[in-house]
Design an enzyme around this catalytic site. Structure first.
Site, mmCIF file in Angstrom:
data_model
loop_
_atom_site.group_PDB
_atom_site.id
_atom_site.type_symbol
_atom_site.label_atom_id
_atom_site.label_comp_id
_atom_site.label_asym_id
_atom_site.label_seq_id
_atom_site.Cartn_x
_atom_site.Cartn_y
_atom_site.Cartn_z
ATOM 1 C CB THR A 95 3.820 5.623 -3.134
ATOM 2 O OG1 THR A 95 3.818 5.016 -1.832
ATOM 3 C CG2 THR A 95 5.175 6.217 -3.429
ATOM 4 C CE1 TYR A 131 6.451 -0.834 4.795
ATOM 5 C CE2 TYR A 131 7.045 0.903 6.338
ATOM 6 C CZ TYR A 131 7.088 0.357 5.069
ATOM 7 O OH TYR A 131 7.775 1.004 4.064
ATOM 8 C CE LYS A 177 9.843 -1.840 3.914
ATOM 9 N NZ LYS A 177 10.337 -2.269 2.589
HETATM 10 N N1 LIG Z 1 6.333 5.481 0.109
HETATM 11 C C1 LIG Z 1 7.045 5.643 1.212
HETATM 12 O O1 LIG Z 1 6.890 6.624 1.980
HETATM 13 C C2 LIG Z 1 8.114 4.639 1.572
HETATM 14 C C3 LIG Z 1 9.018 4.979 2.585
HETATM 15 C C4 LIG Z 1 9.998 4.063 2.926
HETATM 16 C C5 LIG Z 1 10.067 2.840 2.264
HETATM 17 N N2 LIG Z 1 9.182 2.551 1.267
HETATM 18 C C6 LIG Z 1 9.323 1.256 0.577
HETATM 19 O O2 LIG Z 1 9.460 1.483 -0.806
HETATM 20 C C7 LIG Z 1 9.049 0.303 -1.530
HETATM 21 C C8 LIG Z 1 8.114 0.707 -2.650
HETATM 22 O O3 LIG Z 1 6.926 1.215 -2.047
HETATM 23 P P1 LIG Z 1 6.015 2.350 -2.696
HETATM 24 O O4 LIG Z 1 5.885 3.428 -1.699
HETATM 25 O O5 LIG Z 1 6.464 2.657 -4.080
HETATM 26 O O6 LIG Z 1 4.615 1.572 -2.695
HETATM 27 P P2 LIG Z 1 3.597 1.144 -3.863
HETATM 28 O O7 LIG Z 1 3.368 2.275 -4.809
HETATM 29 O O8 LIG Z 1 2.453 0.539 -3.146
HETATM 30 O O9 LIG Z 1 4.419 0.018 -4.657
HETATM 31 C C9 LIG Z 1 4.673 -1.236 -4.083
HETATM 32 C C10 LIG Z 1 5.114 -2.157 -5.191
HETATM 33 O O10 LIG Z 1 5.385 -3.453 -4.619
HETATM 34 C C11 LIG Z 1 4.693 -4.421 -5.404
HETATM 35 N N3 LIG Z 1 4.395 -5.647 -4.678
HETATM 36 C C12 LIG Z 1 3.689 -5.810 -3.538
HETATM 37 N N4 LIG Z 1 3.598 -7.123 -3.211
HETATM 38 C C13 LIG Z 1 4.269 -7.793 -4.187
HETATM 39 C C14 LIG Z 1 4.533 -9.159 -4.440
HETATM 40 N N5 LIG Z 1 4.061 -10.125 -3.643
HETATM 41 N N6 LIG Z 1 5.274 -9.485 -5.537
HETATM 42 C C15 LIG Z 1 5.741 -8.537 -6.362
HETATM 43 N N7 LIG Z 1 5.498 -7.218 -6.200
HETATM 44 C C16 LIG Z 1 4.776 -6.864 -5.119
HETATM 45 C C17 LIG Z 1 3.422 -3.713 -5.835
HETATM 46 O O11 LIG Z 1 2.789 -4.415 -6.889
HETATM 47 P P3 LIG Z 1 1.186 -4.273 -7.170
HETATM 48 O O12 LIG Z 1 1.004 -2.992 -7.939
HETATM 49 O O13 LIG Z 1 0.885 -5.502 -7.963
HETATM 50 O O14 LIG Z 1 0.511 -4.242 -5.823
HETATM 51 C C18 LIG Z 1 4.024 -2.370 -6.260
HETATM 52 O O15 LIG Z 1 4.612 -2.471 -7.525
HETATM 53 C C19 LIG Z 1 8.427 -0.631 -0.479
HETATM 54 O O16 LIG Z 1 9.362 -1.606 -0.108
HETATM 55 C C20 LIG Z 1 8.139 0.319 0.679
HETATM 56 O O17 LIG Z 1 8.103 -0.352 1.907
HETATM 57 C C21 LIG Z 1 8.207 3.410 0.909
#
Ligand SMILES: NC(=O)c1ccc[n+]([C@@H]2O[C@H](COP(=O)([O-])OP(=O)(O)OC[C@H]3O[C@@H](n4cnc5c(N)ncnc54)[C@H](OP(=O)(O)O)[C@@H]3O)[C@@H](O)[C@H]2O)c1
Length: 230
Positions: free
Chosen positions: A189, A156, A160
């Protein structure tokens, strides 16, 4: 009317970004790979669902063709879809496990950006926001005061780091498009089993800022909710 396409917008940070941008008056296109989840999110938010799996070239091409047919252009592309992959001791980590993470978090962004560039170039003020992470930032992962320093997640974090550099490269290559990366911060999340201390509203502050700040702002930046990181 600003037209904004968001990948992975059926839940988590993508969904909250969509909700907030609809509130800002954007026409929002919900990209999601699961049709039921995508339709439901779009219906709840007053947005339009566009099927997209960012790991699948044909699916990405079909999504761009769908938007071309319906909207004809986009103003803001938010590359938000992401996966976490294996965490902890990497003694048994395999190349395939790493490739799976890179396929979504890096190659997925490349696929979507390439496919949507012609639609972005029709905008008077095109913007790309890549949802990266402090987990890909050397300084944050070395700072004992930051949660990022206490996590081992080689796939991961390296994905990033690559995404932040990809953002910088696109910014240089496309002077007519503002291309920036956001660090949401550690947010509750599904990605982290809801362990993050921030709410999704806090977690989307930097993304919404970059998507709405307007002409005259810089490109190639890495921004968190407090401002520019680098
Ligand atoms: N949460 C944190 O603390 C955090 C911190 C820094 C960065 N981020 C980044 O923020 C972004 C959103 O993450 P989140 O925390 O909201 O996680 P999340 O709730 O798990 O959401 C991830 C999203 O990405 C989609 N996804 C995964 N693989 C995919 C694919 N092959 N094609 C299309 N969609 C796909 C998932 O779809 P499905 O529902 O179908 O699986 C879901 O809609 C990510 O890039 C993550 O790395 C998160």
């Amino acid at each position: 009317m600003t037209i904004t396409f968001i990948t992975g917008a059926n839940k988590g940070l993508g969904y909250e970004t969509a909700r907030r941008l609809v509130e800002h008056g954007h026409t929002v296109l919900i990209g999601a790979r699961d049709p039921r989840a995508g339709e439901t999110a779009a219906e709840q938010l007053g947005a339009r669902f566009v099927p997209i799996d960012v790991t699948d070239d044909a699916s990405v091409a079909a999504a761009a063709a769908d938007v071309e047919r319906h909207e004809g252009a986009i103003d803001v592309l938010i590359n938000n879809a992401g996966v976490q992959g294996p965490m902890g001791d990497p003694s048994g980590l395999t190349g395939d496990e790493v490739l799976d993470v890179l396929n979504v978090n890096v190659a997925g962004v490349v696929r979507v950006t390439t496919a949507f560039l012609p639609l972005l170039r029709r905008s008077a003020d095109p913007v790309v926001v890549n949802v990266s992470s402090g987990m890909g930032d050397l300084a944050a992962t070395r700072d004992p005061a930051r949660a990022e320093s206490r996590v081992i997640a080689p796939a991961y974090t390296s994905s990033k780091a690559a995404l932040t550099m990809l953002t910088s490269q696109y910014a240089k290559a496309f002077p007519g498009i503002r291309v920036n990366a956001a660090d949401p911060g550690y947010t509750a999340t599904d990605l982290n089993g809801h362990t993050g201390p921030q709410t999704v509203t806090e977690g989307t502050d930097a993304i919404v800022q970059l998507a709405t700040e307007g002409p005259g702002h810089g490109t190639g930046r890495f921004v968190d909710r407090r401002g520019d990181v680098g």
